[in-house]
Design an enzyme around this catalytic site. Sequence first.
Site, PDB file in Angstrom:
ATOM      1  N   LYS A 202       0.854  -1.178   0.000  1.00  0.00           N
ATOM      2  CA  LYS A 202       0.000   0.000   0.000  1.00  0.00           C
ATOM      3  C   LYS A 202       0.893   1.232   0.000  1.00  0.00           C
ATOM      4  O   LYS A 202       1.680   1.447   0.926  1.00  0.00           O
ATOM      5  CB  LYS A 202      -0.925   0.005   1.212  1.00  0.00           C
ATOM      6  N   LYS A 256      -2.143  -1.464  -3.739  1.00  0.00           N
ATOM      7  CA  LYS A 256      -3.003  -0.278  -3.694  1.00  0.00           C
ATOM      8  C   LYS A 256      -2.135   0.960  -3.782  1.00  0.00           C
ATOM      9  O   LYS A 256      -1.141   1.051  -3.047  1.00  0.00           O
ATOM     10  CB  LYS A 256      -3.798  -0.283  -2.386  1.00  0.00           C
TER      11      LYS A 256
END
Length: 332
Positions: A202, A256
Amino acid sequence: MSNPSYPNNRLRRSRATPWSRAMVRETVLTPADLIWPLFITEGEAVEEPISSLPGVSRWSVDQIVVRTKEAIDLGIPCIALFPNTQADRRSDDGAEALNPDNLMCRAIRAIKQTHGDAIGVLTDVALDPYTSHGQDGLIDEAGYVLNDDTVGVLVDQAVNQARAGADIIAPSDMMDGRIGSIRRALEMDGHVNVQIMSYAAKYASAFYGPFRDAVGSRGLLKGDKKSYQMDPANSDEALREVAMDIAEGADSVMVKPGLPYLDIIRRVKDSFEVPVFAYQVSGEYAMIEAAAAAGAGDRDALVLETLTAFKRAGCSGVLTYHAAHAARLLNG
């Protein structure tokens, strides 16, 4: 083997007709590849449109149940839940995350009581929807997010959600060691079949703005999240993060944001034998909607092309706010 040459090889032959293009298509996108993120708010029969995410709303728990039925009917196998916690329930320590009657837990129970195992429920584990400072964990006097202290709270948050009926725990906080701690706690509490989908790679991205509006943390955030989310310039580090989370017990991993990190998705897929998911985040969604509204591109085509790109890069599935719309297009 000789090199292919023209006219013995005409690559356009297989592109000449729709049936032929369908027959040789390498990547196939279906509603089963989609996870639909949904935002929860207080009240009853409530829909709150989110201005920075046109077409996306926060829903009260009763309406989340209705949206879940919509997902089931469309063939979407899983929804992801994110709460918009009221300001008076936020605190420095994010204690509301541990409340068995918080928005998240009430929504999980309502969905499971109504729909049972007809659909999977994925729940976010992080403290930013619950903290008054908007960070994903506990902070010290200087505002630094404390890793090990935060992990202890995340473990309790994960068990709280599992007890409410969550099928997949998805830690999005990026604390070191939290996957192993959560896995052990789930096993000890009897939740042996509750999966962990780790937000393993992320990034500290500029594409998260509308999401922070949706969960009510944008105006609260003090500082940034660069001390725990990944540097967008790094690629090898993502493989180290994924390797650690798999070793600690993650059943699947996530990259992400999505489109700016297709190279990371491919590297993770090529390196590890686990399902890889991508999150097409709020900023990506908003850009597609803005382009369509400005007449710069066809919305339907943009949605399906970007989602197909995730599958082509190696994704097992995609979290996307376009899930219901894309499923309708795919169901034809």
